[in-house]
Scaffold this active site. Sequence first.
Site, short mmCIF file in Angstrom:
data_model
loop_
_atom_site.label_atom_id
_atom_site.label_comp_id
_atom_site.label_asym_id
_atom_site.label_seq_id
_atom_site.Cartn_x
_atom_site.Cartn_y
_atom_site.Cartn_z
CD GLU A 282 -2.82 -1.22 0.02
OE1 GLU A 282 -3.11 -0.18 -0.59
OE2 GLU A 282 -3.19 -2.34 -0.35
CD1 TRP B 114 -1.34 -0.25 -3.86
CD2 TRP B 114 -1.72 0.86 -5.77
NE1 TRP B 114 -1.92 -1.12 -4.76
CE2 TRP B 114 -2.17 -0.47 -5.92
CE3 TRP B 114 -1.87 1.75 -6.83
CZ2 TRP B 114 -2.74 -0.92 -7.12
CZ3 TRP B 114 -2.45 1.30 -8.03
CH2 TRP B 114 -2.87 -0.01 -8.16
CD1 TRP C 262 -16.66 12.80 -18.58
CD2 TRP C 262 -17.56 11.26 -17.22
NE1 TRP C 262 -15.73 11.79 -18.42
CE2 TRP C 262 -16.26 10.83 -17.58
CE3 TRP C 262 -18.31 10.45 -16.37
CZ2 TRP C 262 -15.70 9.64 -17.14
CZ3 TRP C 262 -17.75 9.26 -15.93
CH2 TRP C 262 -16.47 8.86 -16.31
CG ASN D 164 -8.45 1.79 -0.25
OD1 ASN D 164 -8.29 2.74 -1.00
ND2 ASN D 164 -8.28 0.53 -0.64
CD1 TRP E 31 -13.26 10.97 -14.72
CD2 TRP E 31 -11.78 11.98 -13.38
NE1 TRP E 31 -12.26 11.48 -15.52
CE2 TRP E 31 -11.34 12.10 -14.71
CE3 TRP E 31 -11.01 12.54 -12.38
CZ2 TRP E 31 -10.16 12.77 -15.07
CZ3 TRP E 31 -9.83 13.21 -12.72
CH2 TRP E 31 -9.42 13.32 -14.05
CD1 TRP F 45 -11.17 10.75 -6.32
CD2 TRP F 45 -13.03 10.20 -7.43
NE1 TRP F 45 -12.23 10.87 -5.45
CE2 TRP F 45 -13.37 10.55 -6.11
CE3 TRP F 45 -14.04 9.82 -8.30
CZ2 TRP F 45 -14.71 10.51 -5.65
CZ3 TRP F 45 -15.35 9.78 -7.86
CH2 TRP F 45 -15.68 10.12 -6.54
P1 FAD Z 1 -3.47 1.90 5.18
O1 FAD Z 1 -4.29 0.82 4.60
O2 FAD Z 1 -2.96 1.72 6.54
O3 FAD Z 1 -2.23 2.12 4.18
C1 FAD Z 1 -1.01 2.74 4.59
C2 FAD Z 1 -0.71 3.94 3.72
O4 FAD Z 1 -0.49 3.53 2.37
C3 FAD Z 1 -1.81 4.98 3.65
O5 FAD Z 1 -1.77 5.83 4.77
C4 FAD Z 1 -1.50 5.68 2.35
O6 FAD Z 1 -0.48 6.64 2.50
C5 FAD Z 1 -0.96 4.55 1.48
N1 FAD Z 1 -2.04 3.98 0.65
C6 FAD Z 1 -2.90 3.00 0.99
N2 FAD Z 1 -3.71 2.73 -0.06
C7 FAD Z 1 -3.36 3.56 -1.04
C8 FAD Z 1 -3.83 3.77 -2.37
N3 FAD Z 1 -4.81 3.04 -2.91
N4 FAD Z 1 -3.28 4.76 -3.10
C9 FAD Z 1 -2.27 5.51 -2.60
N5 FAD Z 1 -1.78 5.34 -1.36
C10 FAD Z 1 -2.31 4.39 -0.59
N6 FAD Z 1 -5.05 8.34 -0.08
C11 FAD Z 1 -4.55 9.49 0.41
O7 FAD Z 1 -3.58 9.47 1.18
N7 FAD Z 1 -5.10 10.70 0.06
C12 FAD Z 1 -6.17 10.80 -0.77
O8 FAD Z 1 -6.62 11.91 -1.07
C13 FAD Z 1 -6.73 9.60 -1.27
N8 FAD Z 1 -7.84 9.63 -2.07
C14 FAD Z 1 -8.35 8.45 -2.57
C15 FAD Z 1 -9.46 8.50 -3.43
C16 FAD Z 1 -10.00 7.33 -3.95
C17 FAD Z 1 -11.19 7.40 -4.89
C18 FAD Z 1 -9.42 6.08 -3.61
C19 FAD Z 1 -9.98 4.81 -4.16
C20 FAD Z 1 -8.32 6.03 -2.77
C21 FAD Z 1 -7.77 7.20 -2.23
N9 FAD Z 1 -6.66 7.17 -1.35
C22 FAD Z 1 -6.13 8.35 -0.90
C23 FAD Z 1 -5.99 5.91 -1.02
C24 FAD Z 1 -6.49 5.20 0.26
O9 FAD Z 1 -7.87 5.12 0.26
C25 FAD Z 1 -6.02 5.89 1.55
O10 FAD Z 1 -4.63 6.13 1.49
C26 FAD Z 1 -6.29 5.00 2.76
O11 FAD Z 1 -7.67 4.76 2.87
C27 FAD Z 1 -5.79 5.70 4.02
O12 FAD Z 1 -6.07 4.92 5.15
P2 FAD Z 1 -4.90 4.29 6.00
O13 FAD Z 1 -3.87 5.32 6.31
O14 FAD Z 1 -5.53 3.59 7.15
O15 FAD Z 1 -4.28 3.25 4.98
#
Ligand code: FAD
Length: 529
Positions: free
Chosen positions: A329, A332, A362, A397, A415, A438
């Site tokens: 993650e 990502w 859209w 997420n 979007w 997105w």
């Molecule tokens: P954990 O599951 O603990 O993951 C650890 C860290 O990994 C996160 O804190 C984050 O920095 C990174 N991470 C995890 N998943 C992703 C991912 N899919 N993409 C990029 N980084 C990721 N993340 C943001 O930080 N800011 C946003 O504005 C954002 N907008 C999003 C919009 C959409 C439509 C989607 C589908 C995902 C988005 N994410 C975003 C990614 C993800 O949803 C969040 O990072 C995550 O929910 C944060 O929760 P956590 O810290 O508990 O994550």
Amino acid sequence: MWFRRDLRLQDNTALTALCEHANSNNAQVSAVFFCTPAQWQSHTTSLVQVDHIIRTLPKLAQSLEKQLNIPLAVYVCDNFSDCTNTIIEICAAKNMSMVMANYEYEGNEIARDEQLTKQLAKNNVEFIRWHDQCILPPKSITTNDGSMYQVFTPFYKKWRHTLDVSTMQAYEAQTVIANDNLNKNLKPFDSTHASANMTKEIETLGNTVVEGYQLRLQQAGIVNIDNTDSDAQLAHARSAYPAGEVAACHRLDQFIAEDITSYDVSRDVPSLNATSQLSAYLTIGSISARHCYLQATKALDNAASTHANKDSNYSENGDNKDINRWISELAWRDFYRHVLVAKPELIRHYAYNKELDSRINWSYNDEDFKAWCSGKTGVPLVDAAMRCLNATGFMHNRLRMVTAMFLTKDLLIDWRLGERYFMQQLIDGDFASNNGGWQWSASTGTDAAPYFRIMNPFSQAKSHDPDGEFIKTWLPELKDVPANILHSEDKLRAAVTKGGKFSHINYPAPMVNHKIARQLAIAAFKGEN
Ligand code: FAD
């Protein structure tokens, strides 16, 4: 030192380099941070994120002074050009020869820094930037022919291999010796902008900035969309996200000690809160992604040795699904920053896959969009997720994917509107990750979900919220509705419409028929409409 999205001492690349340079040249150092309300607004930065930044500043000032002997001055400048002018004035007034900062990768930020580099050079001041936001810097992970990876999995393999063979360490900044007795209790450089440099003063200035920003957003009609109550959102975020790097590191340690070992299975269940919830800290840089990675690899080593003692067949190569999943993650996050740097036009609202994006006619239907924003679509998982976002500034997420797909596939709404709304609400709003998420959901991005793979929000609820626990937390009006009704569009529609068992509760029938909406979306993506 110009602090931006790197509000920490620990493992801060520019800060470490600066202190090293200062100590070997017996030079003095000071630090600045700029509050930029007009710029924040134009970047749709949420009120809760601004508040989080502001709450972090006094902590940063205190530890900078106590641990490194560096005074922090905070200025309020409306926009980026005011910041660069102020930096130039400070350098001239204090006879500074060098400014250091960590890179930011968004368009306006890059333009600002390039402009500043040129302007400072005229006065013989060097502006040095360091890569710090990613675990591995943008452009460092490329295909064999040097181009960017378009798909995550091969990117991840190379990223992981590069890290596996490296000896990465966290940076530690040294106390600045020449700063002894420097600037203590001094007013910051006299600029035309409001400023503060004592912890208490920074707190007071910060409160004014947050109040002013809230007012600004209210006047622009941004924080008052229906049931969005910005005071409640602020109150929640303040208790859920204690500010500062100590709190961030504590959260990481706790997550690694308690939750990481079940991450792979629990990460998709919103009611468990089993993810790290570090994104708010990572976004403003009060913890470094490198530090997260290094701590996770330590946990991987510990898990491997514990396992190895019990089971000699356990492979030494870190075969731990949970920890590896979490590390992926973090990858990502790096991936989307690599993508942004390779495709800077993303910042100007272009889709990654322009051709696919242009096929879709859209929708901009305001009523539909508002129903989605305020959690009144009649689709329980979508509504619960949106109400949770509006109340807390955070969304899980899995639910970000479900709500984004609902907006872009079931309602066929652009979007970009959803992307903007998320930025306006999220405490962890981050351009690269948000845009990536997105466009993944809208099927217009890198490595996007194929357009025919459209999440059914009712089956998603059945798999990830089987008892309806999350739904009922955020939609208390549904507390008596059994899960089998919540998880079936037909049953729910029958139950809440006139004559149905739950028609007395104030909950709308699903605003679209998912099966039909899905067919329409696929036809639109095929270019058949
Ligand atoms: P954990 O599951 O603990 O993951 C650890 C860290 O990994 C996160 O804190 C984050 O920095 C990174 N991470 C995890 N998943 C992703 C991912 N899919 N993409 C990029 N980084 C990721 N993340 C943001 O930080 N800011 C946003 O504005 C954002 N907008 C999003 C919009 C959409 C439509 C989607 C589908 C995902 C988005 N994410 C975003 C990614 C993800 O949803 C969040 O990072 C995550 O929910 C944060 O929760 P956590 O810290 O508990 O994550």
